[in-house]
Design an enzyme around this catalytic site. Sequence first.
Site, PDB file in Angstrom:
ATOM      1  N   GLU A   1      -8.663  -5.222  -4.903  1.00 26.16           N
ATOM      2  CA  GLU A   1      -7.918  -4.094  -4.458  1.00 26.16           C
ATOM      3  C   GLU A   1      -8.979  -3.063  -3.951  1.00 26.16           C
ATOM      4  O   GLU A   1      -8.769  -2.393  -2.929  1.00 26.16           O
ATOM      5  CB  GLU A   1      -6.940  -3.507  -5.405  1.00 26.16           C
ATOM      6  CG  GLU A   1      -5.749  -4.573  -5.499  1.00 26.16           C
ATOM      7  CD  GLU A   1      -4.737  -4.427  -4.586  1.00 26.16           C
ATOM      8  OE1 GLU A   1      -4.907  -3.695  -3.266  1.00 26.16           O
ATOM      9  OE2 GLU A   1      -3.945  -5.126  -4.580  1.00 26.16           O
TER      10      GLU A   1
ATOM     11  N   SER B   1       0.995  -1.131  -0.039  1.00 23.78           N
ATOM     12  CA  SER B   1      -0.003  -0.053  -0.035  1.00 23.78           C
ATOM     13  C   SER B   1       0.821   1.282   0.002  1.00 23.78           C
ATOM     14  O   SER B   1       1.835   1.365  -0.851  1.00 23.78           O
ATOM     15  CB  SER B   1      -0.806   0.001   1.138  1.00 23.78           C
ATOM     16  OG  SER B   1      -2.180   0.929   1.097  1.00 23.78           O
TER      17      SER B   1
ATOM     18  N   HIS C   1      -7.431  -5.660  -0.555  1.00 26.36           N
ATOM     19  CA  HIS C   1      -6.107  -4.966  -0.330  1.00 26.36           C
ATOM     20  C   HIS C   1      -5.502  -5.285   1.034  1.00 26.36           C
ATOM     21  O   HIS C   1      -6.422  -5.343   2.027  1.00 26.36           O
ATOM     22  CB  HIS C   1      -6.620  -3.478  -0.197  1.00 26.36           C
ATOM     23  CG  HIS C   1      -5.422  -2.551  -0.443  1.00 26.36           C
ATOM     24  ND1 HIS C   1      -4.459  -2.503  -1.349  1.00 26.36           N
ATOM     25  CD2 HIS C   1      -5.017  -1.350   0.793  1.00 26.36           C
ATOM     26  CE1 HIS C   1      -3.603  -1.506  -0.901  1.00 26.36           C
ATOM     27  NE2 HIS C   1      -3.941  -0.871  -0.033  1.00 26.36           N
TER      28      HIS C   1
END
Length: 469
Positions: free
Chosen positions: A289, A167, A377
């Site tokens: 995601e 991330s 994610h």
Amino acid sequence: GIPYAAPPVGALRWRAPQPAQPWTGVRGATSFGAKCPQPKDEFTRSLGTTSEDCLFLNIWAPRDAKKLPVMVWIHGGSYARGSGAQRVYDGAALAKRGVVLVTINYRLGRLGFFAHPTLKADRDANYPSEPMGMYGIMDQIEALKWVKRNIAAFGGNPDSVTIFGESAGGGSVSYLMVSPLSKGLFHRAINQSGGGGLSLDMTVEQPLPNRPSVMEAAKDFLKAEGLPDTIDANGLRALPVKTLLNAQPPPGRVWAFIDGTVVPDLVGKMFTEGRQHAVPFLIGGNSFEGWMTANVPNAIKRMAPEVTPEQLEALYGKRTEHEYAQQWFGDNTFIAAAKLQAATMVNAGGGKGVPAYLYYMTYQTQATRGQFTGVRHADELPYVFETLKPTVPGAVDADFKTSALIASYWTNFVKTGNPNGRGLPVWTPYSAATDTWHEIGDTVASRQGVLAGRLDWHIARYKRLAGVP
């Protein structure tokens, strides 16, 4: 809990990191240091003590380690949350695979990514050689310098360092890939769901379409807090931390940006032009995601004002507004960005070219199947670190088997610049000509043309907006 830089407090708030103070005798290093200031929410509730004095790193190493490859982990959290001490990042399992693992803290939110005219005037008058604004990325570079100087004492090889992150940590990896200040400090890089490649980042002084400059955003923040725009540098540095944490994302926006020195230009543009460091690169993302995208009105218009409903339907079929936003955010921010960066590694180092390994994770934890439509994610984190047992309730043998496979790929790459190894499904380096990804799912194998039509559309849109040939 080892300090790699001086505490960035008082007069050192919003300064480039300064050298850590030495100590005499034996320093106790058996507990984590304070975490950097951040909002208290569900994501951060278990982080414990926070303080501006937070520039610490942590090390896991095998007993009797000697000249082992080093992995330096950069945590995620939207550049506003997280720390290197989160339980999911425990390094014991990776160390058992023959590496030395380092996790770091770096300044977050407005303490790590902030610029204002009075701070610029103070910098210009008193320390003009220092970069300004991207303090969190400067901290990461300072930590890498510490590793280069000191990791041999812990059994690590300073000439074999891999940076990896997820991330915002993965985005940081891409920033470090193009930063002139990080050259020579690492030798391989892994970007997990970090994107960066299609980002039209804010700049310090020049506003972009539909977004202000960093300094304009700083002025808006001060105005919202009832503070005068004429406040001097000392006044800014005296502001309570609590004030600086107000309106962090979400819903406010405090991200990394282009400062012209630490990060000279748009990441995707620099990759395309071959201005990234010529080190082997492993990059990819997960199949869902965009799951965390908020269900708010006009979300797509906020992200891409020029995109029409007809274009969305052509890309994704008939969807709800929220589903469009989820798909758009996941593709544009992460998956298409990863593809662009992998495809352009052939240009790295001004044309030297190095291998890139591109993955697409579709393996879902058994206990979450039926709850989500794909791999969310950050879902890969406990698989990479082999920390499923303490962090994922209900993990079963199939999950642990996939975790061992991923950890093997990652540590093979760290050791050789190539993720392949005995007993593992062959991972082919990425080539734009074949568009070959490595799918990590119930089946692990090479797969061509993952989401090709819509990803290529996103890449073409970015190049058009960014002025990239």
